[in-house]
Design a protein around this motif. Structure first.
Motif, short mmCIF file in Angstrom:
data_model
loop_
_atom_site.label_atom_id
_atom_site.label_comp_id
_atom_site.label_asym_id
_atom_site.label_seq_id
_atom_site.Cartn_x
_atom_site.Cartn_y
_atom_site.Cartn_z
N THR A 1 -7.91 54.51 39.24
CA THR A 1 -8.71 55.34 38.33
C THR A 1 -8.84 56.77 38.86
OG1 THR A 1 -9.95 53.38 37.65
CG2 THR A 1 -10.93 55.52 37.14
N ASP A 2 -9.07 56.91 40.16
CA ASP A 2 -9.16 58.24 40.77
C ASP A 2 -7.88 59.04 40.52
OD1 ASP A 2 -11.64 57.59 41.90
OD2 ASP A 2 -10.75 57.01 43.83
N ALA B 1 -5.53 58.51 38.25
CA ALA B 1 -5.33 58.79 36.82
C ALA B 1 -6.12 60.02 36.40
CB ALA B 1 -5.73 57.58 35.99
N ARG B 2 -7.36 60.10 36.81
CA ARG B 2 -8.20 61.24 36.45
C ARG B 2 -7.72 62.53 37.13
NH1 ARG B 2 -13.73 57.99 37.14
NH2 ARG B 2 -13.77 57.03 35.09
N GLN B 3 -7.44 62.45 38.42
CA GLN B 3 -7.07 63.64 39.18
C GLN B 3 -5.77 64.25 38.70
OE1 GLN B 3 -6.80 62.94 43.41
NE2 GLN B 3 -6.18 65.02 43.85
N GLY C 1 -4.23 63.53 35.66
CA GLY C 1 -4.10 63.57 34.21
C GLY C 1 -3.03 62.64 33.67
N THR D 1 -2.14 58.33 32.62
CA THR D 1 -2.82 57.13 32.13
C THR D 1 -3.09 56.17 33.29
OG1 THR D 1 -0.77 55.93 31.68
CG2 THR D 1 -1.66 57.30 29.88
N ALA D 2 -4.03 55.29 33.08
CA ALA D 2 -4.35 54.29 34.09
C ALA D 2 -3.14 53.39 34.34
CB ALA D 2 -5.55 53.46 33.67
N SER E 1 -0.72 55.27 36.51
CA SER E 1 -1.27 55.30 37.86
C SER E 1 -1.08 53.95 38.55
CB SER E 1 -2.75 55.67 37.82
OG SER E 1 -3.31 55.67 39.09
#
Length: 94
Positions: free
Chosen positions: A71-72, A74-76, A78, A80-81, A84
């Protein structure tokens, strides 16, 4: 094989050839000391189609090395999960 598929394969080979040339150039620059970590941070992490570049993959791997979660990452970065998670599976198998 039809003409369009042949043209698409040829285009893919050109893209790969260009990427290898950039990687070789960046590696030479790193070895010679003319490419610093700060300059390396400016390398694009994603291609125009949204996929990770080699620099992006290296950055994602470094994030996993540092203990980042799927999740980290994916967010960092940009992504998708699922992308990632896929990168993490590849990272774990190295």
């Amino acid at each position: 094989m039809d003409q369009f598929r042949i043209a698409a394969i040829k285009n893919d080979l050109v893209v790969i050839k260009d990427a290898v040339a950039r990687l070789e150039s960046n590696l030479d620059a790193l070895l010679k000391g003319s490419l610093t970590i700060e300059k390396a941070k400016e390398l694009p992490l994603k291609r125009h189609d949204g996929r990770l570049t080699d620099a992006g993959i290296a950055a994602v791997n470094a994030a996993f090395d540092a203990g980042a979660t799927v999740t980290d990452v994916a967010r960092q970065f940009g992504i998708t999960a699922s992308a990632s998670s896929n990168r993490r599976q590849i990272w774990k198998s190295r």
